[in-house]
Scaffold this motif. Structure first.
Motif, PDB file in Angstrom:
ATOM      1  N   GLU A 203       0.261   4.331  -2.567  1.00 60.12           N
ATOM      2  CA  GLU A 203      -0.037   5.688  -2.136  1.00 60.12           C
ATOM      3  C   GLU A 203       1.002   6.679  -2.651  1.00 60.12           C
ATOM      4  O   GLU A 203       0.665   7.800  -3.057  1.00 60.12           O
ATOM      5  CB  GLU A 203      -0.085   5.740  -0.602  1.00 60.12           C
ATOM      6  CG  GLU A 203      -0.555   7.063  -0.035  1.00 60.12           C
ATOM      7  CD  GLU A 203      -1.966   7.425  -0.449  1.00 60.12           C
ATOM      8  OE1 GLU A 203      -2.269   8.640  -0.489  1.00 60.12           O
ATOM      9  OE2 GLU A 203      -2.762   6.513  -0.729  1.00 60.12           O
TER      10      GLU A 203
ATOM     11  N   GLU B  88       0.814  -1.207   0.000  1.00 59.14           N
ATOM     12  CA  GLU B  88       0.000   0.000   0.000  1.00 59.14           C
ATOM     13  C   GLU B  88       0.851   1.262   0.000  1.00 59.14           C
ATOM     14  O   GLU B  88       0.458   2.296  -0.568  1.00 59.14           O
ATOM     15  CB  GLU B  88      -0.920   0.010   1.222  1.00 59.14           C
ATOM     16  CG  GLU B  88      -2.011  -1.056   1.163  1.00 59.14           C
ATOM     17  CD  GLU B  88      -2.947  -0.960   2.355  1.00 59.14           C
ATOM     18  OE1 GLU B  88      -2.791   0.004   3.147  1.00 59.14           O
ATOM     19  OE2 GLU B  88      -3.820  -1.826   2.498  1.00 59.14           O
ATOM     20  N   LYS B  89       2.010   1.183   0.626  1.00 59.55           N
ATOM     21  CA  LYS B  89       2.900   2.354   0.676  1.00 59.55           C
ATOM     22  C   LYS B  89       3.323   2.765  -0.731  1.00 59.55           C
ATOM     23  O   LYS B  89       3.348   3.955  -1.069  1.00 59.55           O
ATOM     24  CB  LYS B  89       4.120   2.041   1.529  1.00 59.55           C
ATOM     25  CG  LYS B  89       5.058   3.221   1.733  1.00 59.55           C
ATOM     26  CD  LYS B  89       6.201   2.849   2.666  1.00 59.55           C
ATOM     27  CE  LYS B  89       7.151   4.034   2.845  1.00 59.55           C
ATOM     28  NZ  LYS B  89       8.293   3.694   3.738  1.00 59.55           N
TER      29      LYS B  89
END
Length: 387
Positions: A367, A363-364
């Protein structure tokens, strides 16, 4: 088609002859085997494949050959009886190899006057699918008008509950044919006029009694607006389907907030998915209808969106291959090209990539990439303002 056996007389029949009489190139050639037996036909055409239950039908090299539904005392009487048992008078023609035309008694009059009329009183009770074929016909041939007998027959068919037992995939096929026509909104208009929306198009059953929006923005019902937008995007059946689905959520608006429709975009996603699935449409259509309902408001307000929201919208449409379709839909819905900068914005954000050391971090990474793309759109938009 020539006679290959002394027992066989084969004529071009149906819509192909209609198209020839209208000066159009026939898309599908169907043939009537007016004399001879199935054995005679197989003997002359051993590669023919039999199908059908109620009367004998054969397929050969993509062409349909059918035996008469009823037989008379002569070949001529057999042809006449067969034509009078077809769906609509303007489809009830046959042409033999010598150029002799056979026609339903009302066929030439109705063709000349552009009238769609049932061939016989029990047309729809014999085959309820013809309800949807009529809707498809008026979408494909908008210059035709529905005869009062057609309207009455469709209404009676619906009132008797005869539509419920039709195979859903056959309705889906007729719908997709209608979506290819120059006035696809006529498909919906005729079903509304004849009370034939239930049970297959139940998501739209109340749409003609609900205002599409406040009077300063809309002067039609939800159904009227939907049919209008379908007509505006004619030429692309997938976009037409998106137009049919885009305002389905308005049918669920609580009466106390009408004529406003706050939240109808989210409310319409599930109905659009149900409708496409019920009609057994291809998965791409089902996904497109759901996307149209869910995102058309956001897409219509593209100019006011924050950069990150633009990224989310563009990538969703891009990954589903629906950006151009949504551009057309919103243009028709808003009467202006509100997504004029979307293709250029998409091209810019697709150039953005993460540095190697920031990839594969779950997810990092996602994003981070979204933020980089949002910054790219913001910078690109600012540059565009100064040009």
């Amino acid at each position: 088609m020539t006679e290959n056996s002394t027992n066989l007389k084969i004529l071009i029949a149906g819509g192909a002859v209609r198209d020839l009489l209208l000066g159009r190139k026939p898309k599908d050639l169907d043939y009537l085997i007016a004399s001879g037996t199935a054995e005679d036909f197989i003997a002359d055409f051993p590669k023919a494949r039999p199908v059908g239950k109620s009367y004998e039908i054969f397929y050969l090299k993509g062409l349909e050959f059918s035996f008469p539904r009823v037989r008379g005392k002569s070949i001529e009487e057999t042809i006449d009886l067969d034509l009078c048992a077809r769906d609509f008078t303007v489809n009830s023609f046959a042409l033999d190899e010598e150029g002799e035309l056979y026609a339903h008694p009302d066929g030439l009059y109705d063709l000349q006057n552009r009238i769609l009329r049932p061939s016989f009183p029990e047309t729809f009770t014999k085959d309820p699918l013809r309800v949807f074929r009529a809707a498809t016909f008026l979408a494909r041939f908008p210059e035709f008008s529905a005869h009062p007998e057609l309207i009455a027959g469709m209404e009676q068919c619906a009132a008797k509950g005869l539509l419920a037992d039709i195979a859903p995939d056959r309705i889906g096929v007729e719908l997709r044919k209608g979506l290819c026509g120059p006035r696809p909104g006529n498909f919906l208009r005729l079903l509304i006029r004849t009370n034939c929306l239930e049970p297959w198009f139940s998501e739209l059953s109340s749409a003609d009694s609900i205002p599409a929006g406040p009077p300063q923005y809309h002067d039609k019902s939800v159904a009227g607006h939907t049919a209008e937008i379908m007509d505006k995007v004619a030429g692309d059946p997938l976009t037409c389907w998106m137009a049919m689905c885009h305002d389905l959520g308005k049918a669920l608006t609580p009466p106390d907030i009408l004529p406003s429709h706050h939240g109808h975009d989210k409310a319409g996603a599930d109905p659009a998915k149900r409708l496409g699935s019920r009609l057994m449409l291809p998965s791409r259509f089902i996904r497109a209808g759901e996307t149209a309902a869910l995102l058309h408001m956001k897409a219509g307000n593209y100019r006011e969106l924050k950069s990150g929201t633009k990224v989310d919208l563009l990538m969703k449409l891009h990954l589903n291959g629906l950006l151009e379709n949504m551009i057309s839909l919103c243009h028709a819905d808003r009467d202006e090209n509100v997504l004029e900068h979307a293709p250029a914005d998409l091209a810019e954000i697709l150039k953005v990539s993460l540095p190697i050391h920031e990839r594969n971090l779950g997810e990092k990474s996602g994003e981070k990439l979204r933020n980089m793309r949002a910054m790219k759109i913001k910078a690109f938009s600012s540059k565009r303002k100064w040009i």
